[in-house]
Design a protein around this motif. Structure first.
Motif, PDB file in Angstrom:
ATOM      1  N   VAL A 182      -5.793  -7.488   2.370  1.00 14.82           N
ATOM      2  CA  VAL A 182      -5.126  -6.564   3.331  1.00 14.82           C
ATOM      3  C   VAL A 182      -4.188  -5.599   2.582  1.00 14.82           C
ATOM      4  O   VAL A 182      -4.280  -4.392   2.808  1.00 14.82           O
ATOM      5  CB  VAL A 182      -4.510  -7.285   4.419  1.00 14.82           C
ATOM      6  CG1 VAL A 182      -3.847  -6.491   5.373  1.00 14.82           C
ATOM      7  CG2 VAL A 182      -5.768  -8.167   5.277  1.00 14.82           C
ATOM      8  N   VAL A 183      -3.419  -6.071   1.721  1.00 17.68           N
ATOM      9  CA  VAL A 183      -2.571  -5.111   1.112  1.00 17.68           C
ATOM     10  C   VAL A 183      -3.180  -4.123   0.412  1.00 17.68           C
ATOM     11  O   VAL A 183      -3.013  -3.086   0.143  1.00 17.68           O
ATOM     12  CB  VAL A 183      -1.418  -5.968   0.291  1.00 17.68           C
ATOM     13  CG1 VAL A 183      -0.694  -5.166  -0.628  1.00 17.68           C
ATOM     14  CG2 VAL A 183      -0.869  -6.730   1.343  1.00 17.68           C
ATOM     15  N   ALA A 184      -4.124  -4.427  -0.482  1.00  8.96           N
ATOM     16  CA  ALA A 184      -4.937  -3.665  -1.449  1.00  8.96           C
ATOM     17  C   ALA A 184      -5.719  -2.589  -0.507  1.00  8.96           C
ATOM     18  O   ALA A 184      -5.780  -1.372  -0.775  1.00  8.96           O
ATOM     19  CB  ALA A 184      -5.988  -4.424  -2.294  1.00  8.96           C
ATOM     20  N   GLY A 185      -6.250  -3.105   0.652  1.00  6.73           N
ATOM     21  CA  GLY A 185      -7.116  -2.072   1.441  1.00  6.73           C
ATOM     22  C   GLY A 185      -6.172  -1.130   2.142  1.00  6.73           C
ATOM     23  O   GLY A 185      -6.162   0.153   2.277  1.00  6.73           O
ATOM     24  N   THR A 186      -4.982  -1.607   2.644  1.00  5.23           N
ATOM     25  CA  THR A 186      -4.033  -0.620   3.009  1.00  5.23           C
ATOM     26  C   THR A 186      -3.287   0.370   2.069  1.00  5.23           C
ATOM     27  O   THR A 186      -3.318   1.439   2.503  1.00  5.23           O
ATOM     28  CB  THR A 186      -2.786  -1.496   3.588  1.00  5.23           C
ATOM     29  OG1 THR A 186      -3.196  -2.417   4.560  1.00  5.23           O
ATOM     30  CG2 THR A 186      -1.694  -0.542   4.243  1.00  5.23           C
ATOM     31  N   ALA A 187      -3.187  -0.119   0.878  1.00  4.87           N
ATOM     32  CA  ALA A 187      -2.807   0.685  -0.090  1.00  4.87           C
ATOM     33  C   ALA A 187      -3.899   1.904  -0.361  1.00  4.87           C
ATOM     34  O   ALA A 187      -3.292   2.874  -0.767  1.00  4.87           O
ATOM     35  CB  ALA A 187      -2.353  -0.242  -1.403  1.00  4.87           C
ATOM     36  N   THR A 188      -4.989   1.402  -0.637  1.00  2.00           N
ATOM     37  CA  THR A 188      -5.988   2.340  -0.695  1.00  2.00           C
ATOM     38  C   THR A 188      -6.136   3.386   0.187  1.00  2.00           C
ATOM     39  O   THR A 188      -6.262   4.683   0.084  1.00  2.00           O
ATOM     40  CB  THR A 188      -7.431   1.711  -0.938  1.00  2.00           C
ATOM     41  OG1 THR A 188      -7.347   0.693  -1.983  1.00  2.00           O
ATOM     42  CG2 THR A 188      -8.470   2.458  -1.291  1.00  2.00           C
ATOM     43  N   ALA A 189      -6.160   2.982   1.433  1.00  2.48           N
ATOM     44  CA  ALA A 189      -6.123   4.055   2.748  1.00  2.48           C
ATOM     45  C   ALA A 189      -4.979   4.859   2.624  1.00  2.48           C
ATOM     46  O   ALA A 189      -5.050   6.109   2.734  1.00  2.48           O
ATOM     47  CB  ALA A 189      -6.087   3.140   3.900  1.00  2.48           C
TER      48      ALA A 189
END
Length: 104
Positions: free
Chosen positions: A13-20
């Motif tokens: 979740v953190v990695a996906g949010t950071a990418t977005a």
């Protein structure tokens, strides 16, 4: 095992949010740069030239002695007038006026 799954899920979740967020910041910055480039181009661009209109067709010459050549010439000129009207160079009124002059 549940703690491991929770940790992996949280990382995803953190990695996906950071990418977005990173992608959005990149797009916003690219938009700002594009706007600045556009403004600079407009600042240094030469002013647009006034629109030039096609010249009016020449007035018909004196009628020749041979009537067959005269008719051929008039037909060709009528075709040219029709083409100019179709291209939007002549208005309906101008076309009718030139046609009257030609056929007179």
């Amino acid at each position: 095992m549940p703690g491991l799954l929770r940790g992996v899920a949280r990382t995803a979740v953190v990695a996906g949010t950071a990418t977005a967020v990173s992608n959005r910041v990149s797009r916003r910055q690219a938009g700002r740069w594009a706007q600045q480039d556009y403004e600079q181009q407009q600042q240094y661009a030469p002013p647009p030239e006034p629109q030039q209109y096609a010249p009016q067709p020449p007035a018909p010459a004196a009628p020749p002695a041979d009537t067959a050549d005269d008719m051929t010439r008039k037909i060709d000129q009528l075709k040219q007038l029709g083409d100019l009207k179709a291209q939007g160079v002549l208005t309906d009124e101008e076309f009718e006026q030139q046609k009257r002059v030609l056929l007179a």
